[in-house]
Design a protein around this motif. Sequence first.
Motif, PDB file in Angstrom:
ATOM      1  N   SER A 299       0.801  -1.229   0.000  1.00  0.00           N
ATOM      2  CA  SER A 299       0.000   0.000   0.000  1.00  0.00           C
ATOM      3  C   SER A 299       0.831   1.275   0.000  1.00  0.00           C
ATOM      4  CB  SER A 299      -0.944  -0.002   1.193  1.00  0.00           C
ATOM      5  OG  SER A 299      -0.175  -0.139   2.370  1.00  0.00           O
ATOM      6  N   THR A 322      -6.738  -0.234  -6.916  1.00  0.00           N
ATOM      7  CA  THR A 322      -7.391   0.859  -6.193  1.00  0.00           C
ATOM      8  C   THR A 322      -6.946   0.909  -4.728  1.00  0.00           C
ATOM      9  OG1 THR A 322      -9.307  -0.461  -5.621  1.00  0.00           O
ATOM     10  CG2 THR A 322      -9.414   0.748  -7.690  1.00  0.00           C
ATOM     11  N   HIS A 323      -6.264  -0.177  -4.259  1.00  0.00           N
ATOM     12  CA  HIS A 323      -5.708  -0.133  -2.893  1.00  0.00           C
ATOM     13  C   HIS A 323      -4.425   0.688  -2.841  1.00  0.00           C
ATOM     14  CE1 HIS A 323      -8.620  -3.025  -1.591  1.00  0.00           C
ATOM     15  NE2 HIS A 323      -8.203  -3.918  -2.475  1.00  0.00           N
ATOM     16  N   GLN A 325      -3.287   3.706  -3.061  1.00  0.00           N
ATOM     17  CA  GLN A 325      -3.784   5.078  -3.061  1.00  0.00           C
ATOM     18  C   GLN A 325      -2.682   6.123  -3.248  1.00  0.00           C
ATOM     19  OE1 GLN A 325      -7.337   6.351  -2.476  1.00  0.00           O
ATOM     20  NE2 GLN A 325      -7.422   4.414  -3.583  1.00  0.00           N
ATOM     21  N   GLN A 326      -1.428   5.694  -3.143  1.00  0.00           N
ATOM     22  CA  GLN A 326      -0.335   6.651  -3.301  1.00  0.00           C
ATOM     23  C   GLN A 326       0.352   6.511  -4.663  1.00  0.00           C
ATOM     24  OE1 GLN A 326       1.156   7.877   0.120  1.00  0.00           O
ATOM     25  NE2 GLN A 326       0.846   6.054   1.350  1.00  0.00           N
ATOM     26  N   MET A 349      -9.785   5.631 -10.133  1.00  0.00           N
ATOM     27  CA  MET A 349      -9.868   5.484  -8.676  1.00  0.00           C
ATOM     28  C   MET A 349      -8.498   5.472  -7.999  1.00  0.00           C
ATOM     29  SD  MET A 349     -13.032   2.886  -8.698  1.00  0.00           S
ATOM     30  CE  MET A 349     -13.002   2.295  -7.024  1.00  0.00           C
ATOM     31  N   ILE A 350      -7.443   5.715  -8.759  1.00  0.00           N
ATOM     32  CA  ILE A 350      -6.114   5.840  -8.152  1.00  0.00           C
ATOM     33  C   ILE A 350      -5.816   7.343  -8.101  1.00  0.00           C
ATOM     34  CG2 ILE A 350      -3.738   5.056  -8.214  1.00  0.00           C
ATOM     35  CD1 ILE A 350      -4.630   2.993 -10.328  1.00  0.00           C
ATOM     36  N   PRO A 351      -6.035   7.954  -6.958  1.00  0.00           N
ATOM     37  CA  PRO A 351      -6.108   9.424  -6.931  1.00  0.00           C
ATOM     38  C   PRO A 351      -4.809  10.137  -7.286  1.00  0.00           C
ATOM     39  CG  PRO A 351      -6.183   8.527  -4.714  1.00  0.00           C
ATOM     40  CD  PRO A 351      -6.276   7.371  -5.638  1.00  0.00           C
ATOM     41  N   SER A 352      -3.653   9.522  -6.998  1.00  0.00           N
ATOM     42  CA  SER A 352      -2.416  10.276  -7.208  1.00  0.00           C
ATOM     43  C   SER A 352      -1.703   9.911  -8.506  1.00  0.00           C
ATOM     44  CB  SER A 352      -1.490  10.072  -6.013  1.00  0.00           C
ATOM     45  OG  SER A 352      -1.565   8.760  -5.568  1.00  0.00           O
TER      46      SER A 352
END
Length: 735
Positions: A299, A322-323, A325-326, A349-352
């Motif tokens: 993660s 999607t897990h 997140q970084q 859904m991968i914000p960065s």
Amino acid sequence: MHPAAAKLVLLVVAATAAAACSFSPPAAATAGATHALEDSGARCLPHERDALLAFKQGITIDDDGFLASWRRGQEEEEDCCRWRGVTCSNRTGHVVELDLSDSGLEGQISPSLIYLEQLEYLDLSWNGFNGSIPAFVGCFKNLRYQNLSHTSFTGEVPHQLGNLSNLRELDLAGSFMLYSHMHATNLSWLAHMHYLEYLDMSYINLSMVVDWPSVINTIPSMESLQLSGCSLPGTSQSMTQLNLTRLVELDVSNNYFGNPLGTSNALEFFGSMENIRYLDLSGTSILSGRVPPHLGNLSNLRHLGLGSLHNTMYATDISWLTHLQQLEYLDMGNVNLSTITDWPLVVNMIPSLKVLYLIECSLQSANQSLAHLNLTKLEELDLSLNYFGHPIASCWFWKNNMTGVLPDMVEHLSSLEILMLSNNSISGTISAGILKLTKLQALFLALNRLNGQIPLLPKNLRTLDIAMNNFSGHLPVEFGAPHLEVIVLSSNHITGHVPRSIFKLQKLSFLDLTNNSFYRELPIMPNLLSCLLLSNNRFSGKFPSWLKSFSKLVFLDLSWNNLDGTLPIWIGDLAGLTILQLDHNMFYGDIPVTITNLIQLQLLNLASNNLSGPTPQSLSNIIGMTTKAPKREWIEFSERLTDVLSVVMKHQELKYHSDGISDMVVIDLSLNHLTGEIPNEITSLDGLVSLNLSWNHLSGKIPKNIGAMKSLESLELSRNNISGEMPAGLSDLTF
Ligand SMILES: *[C@@H]1O[C@H](CO)[C@@H](O)[C@H](O)[C@H]1NC(C)=O
Ligand SMILES: *[C@@H]1O[C@H](CO)[C@@H](O)[C@H](O)[C@H]1NC(C)=O
Ligand SMILES: *[C@@H]1O[C@H](CO)[C@@H](O)[C@H](O)[C@H]1NC(C)=O
Ligand SMILES: *[C@@H]1O[C@H](CO)[C@@H](O)[C@H](O)[C@H]1NC(C)=O
Ligand SMILES: *[C@@H]1O[C@H](CO)[C@@H](O)[C@H](O)[C@H]1NC(C)=O
Ligand SMILES: *[C@@H]1O[C@H](CO)[C@@H](O)[C@H](O)[C@H]1NC(C)=O
Ligand SMILES: *[C@@H]1O[C@H](CO)[C@@H](O)[C@H](O)[C@H]1NC(C)=O
Ligand SMILES: *[C@@H]1O[C@H](CO)[C@@H](O)[C@H](O)[C@H]1NC(C)=O
Ligand SMILES: *[C@@H]1O[C@H](CO)[C@@H](O)[C@H](O)[C@H]1NC(C)=O
Ligand SMILES: *[C@@H]1O[C@H](CO)[C@@H](O)[C@H](O)[C@H]1NC(C)=O
Ligand SMILES: *[C@@H]1O[C@H](CO)[C@@H](O)[C@H](O)[C@H]1NC(C)=O
Ligand SMILES: *[C@@H]1O[C@H](CO)[C@@H](O)[C@H](O)[C@H]1NC(C)=O
């Protein structure tokens, strides 16, 4: 001692000291040091200054003049602590940092450098030093940082580096382009570096270092290991010997390890990477078969490289992404993703995420899902060699803050079909080299700082959007791209007339020349145009007669030009017209009554002309201005080009109305010489949002039923001869 003689002594001493790291500088030099500190106030020690000057002598090329400040002269100038790239200790005056990175130096590294005995930081990266790394770089006992990456050293990596027992970071990387010709046969000296946290030996040939995993394991502080393209020996299995618990960064990309890890070994391998933030296994043969969803457990990952040509890899589910997140960088090139249709949603859904490479992934997306890909956050995207069933088969895309000139490399991407570089800070011109992109279909360069003339275009180009730049000069006499469908040149400084050759663009459906300095009469245009936007230029002549056959026309904007003459009766034949803007010209005569045949019209702007006569009756024909009008999706008028046009229409929407152009239902006939009464039928236009009839010679009364215009937000009737009382219905206008 004469300075020249002192230097000679220094060089001789240095040459013999190089192997042994003898640090006793010549007596004269030491004496000078005390002298300098006491008397002149200069912080620099003379023997260190001489050492730097001797170093400069070994440099044969300094084109950028990086070392220009390194010279003898007045006291101030002689203070080497003020020289470019040099930092001294405030306390002792010793040189503690030497940063010559990327300064265009070429030549040989003088052994005189060993006199900088207190050096803590040495960066010689990106320069062209020849020969092998000198053994004396192992002499700097206090060195904590050494960067010799991207230099052109050759030969064996010296084992003397092992003497740098205080080193934290060691970067010796070559690069993919500039293949290093260095090699190492035995890395056991690494074990002496008890504090080493960062090691980059990428592109150094380590094919003889059979025991590399166990050597690495002996460095207790190791956090970041970069061994890309090292011809690492061993099998994928040897990767599992590496102690991964401490590692935060691991790059073993571009090494071939033969047979891949079996499933359980792969899980064990990933299972031991608790702290990993940067993992690059691309171009290796470590994985095959199904990409393990267990990667979703890592993660902390910022960078994940899995792309490989060596093995067949596939994924049936990528929701584990999607897990992460970084995650900022993802390369899954050549992983078969053919069964994953929702990949754009996962990516969103991968914000960065900033960089995405899905090259040759058998991506499927025959419908519009690609349009759902949230591109606003991506800086780099490469989806080349996939098949989406429509022209976005190959796409190279940068976004956000890209500066500099249009990269030359673009010209070499000969299979490029779409180039999207809109909204960056790219400057310079579009070079003629763009012609080499024979497969290019769409070029998006809007909102940059490009200038110069528009060159001849590559022959298969269909979409050209270079709005909001500084392009100037005339258009080319021939465009060179006969299949052009969309041309957007708005908000530049282009001048001259529109070349006649535009008629040859028989597929042209969208032409936007708004906000330029075009002049003269309009040439005949091809009649498939659905949008013709020519506002705010200096076009002259009459209302173009050739428009008569333009049955596909939806959006006509000739406003803010120098057009004159009367409006033709046949204007009523342009049945698809939805937006008609002819304001701020010099048209005269009556408004043709046939204008009410344009039943789809939503926006009619004839303001600021010399039109006279009555306002047309039969306004109730114009269904487009009633609430019965179907809500128009602006994208609908070119199904073939939906993705492209949604981008183009964004410009238009911004220009006309912040809530979107489709909400604008307007009649503006102000600033003319219209006479007669306001037709009663106007009250049937219950979708009308804004009505402006001011500055005319209208007479009579305001229609009684005006309260029926439920959508009206703005009503301007001033500067007419309208008489009588305000109708009671006015109070029904709730907006
Ligand atoms: C040395 O002095 C300069 C200027 O006074 C200061 O900016 C710098 O931080 C000091 N360096 C050290 C290592 O103390
Ligand atoms: C380094 O380059 C110089 C000049 O380019 C050349 O004379 C010299 O022989 C080279 N030295 C080595 C060790 O290659
Ligand atoms: C070494 O220098 C290069 C180029 O100047 C830079 O990209 C790299 O990050 C540096 N290495 C380290 C460990 O700082
Ligand atoms: C450098 O290290 C080697 C062992 O690797 C040792 O024999 C040598 O004395 C060291 N040199 C210095 C100057 O410390
Ligand atoms: C590497 O060098 C060290 C010290 O010189 C030696 O002890 C060791 O056996 C060498 N390792 C290999 C694999 O040759
Ligand atoms: C690395 O060195 C080995 C042994 O000297 C050689 O066979 C191999 O071709 C080299 N690899 C590269 C990429 O140069
Ligand atoms: C791996 O490194 C960790 C942390 O330094 C250490 O605790 C562990 O014993 C090492 N494992 C092996 C197998 O060497
Ligand atoms: C790792 O991921 C797998 C599959 O997603 C899951 O079954 C397993 O429980 C995870 N392990 C840990 C330690 O989270
Ligand atoms: C990808 O996988 C699909 C389904 O398993 C298969 O039909 C297709 O041939 C594969 N594509 C490639 C390039 O191997
Ligand atoms: C379009 O793609 C989406 C996935 O992005 C899928 O859910 C949908 O069913 C597809 N629609 C059609 C008509 O194929
Ligand atoms: C795409 O990202 C931007 C900025 O992060 C956000 O405003 C927008 O809502 C996103 N769009 C979608 C469809 O997720
Ligand atoms: C873009 O540049 C601006 C100004 O230079 C900066 O503030 C911003 O953080 C940058 N954005 C990105 C995504 O790098």
